[in-house]
Design an enzyme around this catalytic site. Structure first.
Site, mmCIF file in Angstrom:
data_model
loop_
_atom_site.group_PDB
_atom_site.id
_atom_site.type_symbol
_atom_site.label_atom_id
_atom_site.label_comp_id
_atom_site.label_asym_id
_atom_site.label_seq_id
_atom_site.Cartn_x
_atom_site.Cartn_y
_atom_site.Cartn_z
ATOM 1 C CD GLU A 9 -1.930 2.258 1.532
ATOM 2 O OE1 GLU A 9 -1.654 3.109 0.657
ATOM 3 O OE2 GLU A 9 -2.025 2.517 2.735
ATOM 4 C CG LEU A 10 3.389 0.955 -2.551
ATOM 5 C CD1 LEU A 10 4.099 0.560 -3.833
ATOM 6 C CD2 LEU A 10 4.288 0.745 -1.342
ATOM 7 C CB CYS B 68 -2.515 6.731 1.480
ATOM 8 S SG CYS B 68 -1.001 6.176 2.282
#
Length: 495
Positions: free
Chosen positions: A269-270, A303
């Site tokens: 999960e970037l 994010c």
């Protein structure tokens, strides 16, 4: 600012054993024992005052190896039954709930969260533990209808979901409790042994969760805790007995982990540039408060925080005026103050970076509608307009309390703008036109599309993850368990 009695520690000898719950129990858990780290120490700062909060000792390379050895041995000896794994996770959920106030105080200090943001972490952690407990009890494969194939009479087939072995969980600062839980709890629910390396920015919250899980009955060796940075991560990557890496962090670090993992499986999960689309038929009374919350909670360090709000040009003036008033009214600063909405960023250097990006955008023609001067690690909630993709705020992940307004004329233009970035984690769209909503769902190149919600609309039971440079694999207990197990086919011939 209230006194913080927990987490203030001094350096201790490497051969000391630390008891959970003591002031310096934040070190390492190896093979079921709390021990002092043998690696270098670093000072952890309180995020608002920027004063020392704790001294954290890291794991040596030998301790990392020992962690893997004990985890691998525990897994080979056998996990508790699915029923017992579920019971342990349920007990942990109750313990976290009982210690809500302590977790909140800890996250206010080491993450800079407001009480509301920290409380949200606790509530979601409890839910994630309970969801994982449910999934542990119903982990199952499926029956394969072999009789539908020729010459297979008298033969049965089914699949099993079997755990992989040792799982390494490398977790971020911006969700130091719930994201840790999203990796550790499903991994154990599936029957794996887990090694946790929490962010060096927020190590105490991760330690407190580990203490809870140990108290809830986690068997020796099935949960380990190591503190440290890149050296510790590299030590885990170099040991082939670690079968799976669950990582949340930057795209750059994710690429390096993926290269080192080779044929081993990962969940990444970037990074992201999160968009939300606001159509001219949207209910602004409903949409705008959600957009403000999604843009500025946790000081924008999520994010899926709304970084770019695409506003249909016919309502741009109205949205600009209303959003300016809402953002200007947000209290910010001291995370211990009851009314604060936007607290400090995770480090002063990150606040300086965001400040420089804002200045660059203004220098290139952007207008700052709301904002102000940085104070330490605090960036006032900022609203920008007249930005373009040549500015860092328009082409890179801000990860700070900044929302940018951009107009669009047609839905095609808005979708193209979202898809033009290398990222694809989540997007939101506010519209009452069913055809437009479905078109966005089908055409946006992201892991999640939220209709009449913002990009930051995750619920813990849903599959969560991205595409393109935002990574792959899915969190959410049911989906993470599938990632952390493998399918084994079993056939039985009766003739």
């Amino acid at each position: 600012m209230p006194a913080r009695k927990d987490g203030i520690v001094t350096t201790i000898n490497a051969n000391e054993t630390i008891q959970p719950g003591s002031a310096d129990a934040h070190l390492l858990l190896i093979g079921g024992d709390w021990v002092a780290g043998e690696g270098a120490s670093f000072d952890l700062l309180e995020k608002y005052s920027l004063q020392p909060l704790a001294t954290i000792a890291t794991a040596s390379s030998a301790q990392v190896t020992r962690c893997v050895e004990t985890a691998h041995a525990a897994f080979r000896a056998g996990a508790p039954s699915p029923h017992e794994r579920g019971a342990i996770l349920d007990r942990a959920a109750a313990l976290v709930e009982a210690r809500r106030a302590d977790f909140i105080r800890t996250m206010q200090a080491e993450a800079g969260f407001t009480a509301t943001d920290a409380g949200g972490e606790v509530g979601r952690c409890v839910q994630t533990l309970r969801l994982s407990a449910e999934e542990a009890r119903r982990l199952a494969g499926e029956v394969i209808p072999l009789a539908g194939a020729p010459n297979q009479e008298g033969r049965l087939a089914f699949t099993l979901r079997v755990p992989l072995g040792v799982i390494a969980a490398i977790t971020p600062f911006n969700s130091p409790l719930n994201t840790v839980t999203h990796k550790v709890a499903p991994a154990f629910a599936a029957g794996n042994a887990v090694i946790l390396k929490p962010s060096s920015n927020t190590p105490i919250t991760g330690r407190k969760l580990v203490e809870v899980l140990v108290e809830a009955g986690m068997p020796r060796g099935f949960l380990s805790l190591v503190q440290g940075g890149g050296d510790v991560a590299r030590g885990l990557l170099e040991d082939e007995r670690v079968r799976f890496f669950a990582f949340t962090g930057s795209t750059e670090v994710g690429r390096s982990i993926q290269r080192a993992a080779g044929l081993r499986r990962t969940q990444m999960e970037l990074g992201s540039i999160a968009f939300t689309i606001l159509a001219d038929d949207a209910d602004l009374d409903r949409a705008l408060p959600r957009i403000v919350n999604a843009g500025y909670r946790k000081a924008g360090q999520v994010c899926t925080s709304v970084q770019i709000l695409l506003v249909q040009d016919r309502i741009l003036d109205t949205v600009t005026a209303r959003l300016t008033a809402l953002v200007a009214a947000l209290p910010y600063g001291d995370p211990y103050a009851a009314d604060t909405v936007v607290g400090p960023m995770i480090a002063e250097k990150e606040a300086i970076r965001v400040e420089s990006w804002i200045a660059e955008a203004i220098g290139k023609g952007a207008r700052r509608l709301v904002g102000g001067e940085r104070r330490g690690a605090v960036i006032p909630p900022t609203l920008l307009t007249d930005i373009d993709p040549s500015m860092q705020v328009g082409c890179c992940e801000i990860f700070g309390p900044v929302v940018c307004l951009m107009p669009y004329a047609s839905l095609d233009e808005a979708i193209d703008r979202v898809n033009a970035t290398p990222f694809g984690l989540a997007s939101g769209i506010f519209t009452n036109r069913l055809q437009d909503a479905l078109a966005a769902a089908q055409r946006l190149e992201v892991g999640g599309v939220h209709i009449n919600e913002t990009s930051s609309s995750r619920v813990d039971m849903m599959p969560y993850g991205g595409s393109k440079d935002s990574g792959f694999g899915r969190e959410g207990p049911r989906y993470a368990i599938h990632e952390m197990t493998e399918e084994r086919v079993v056939t039985i011939s009766t003739k």
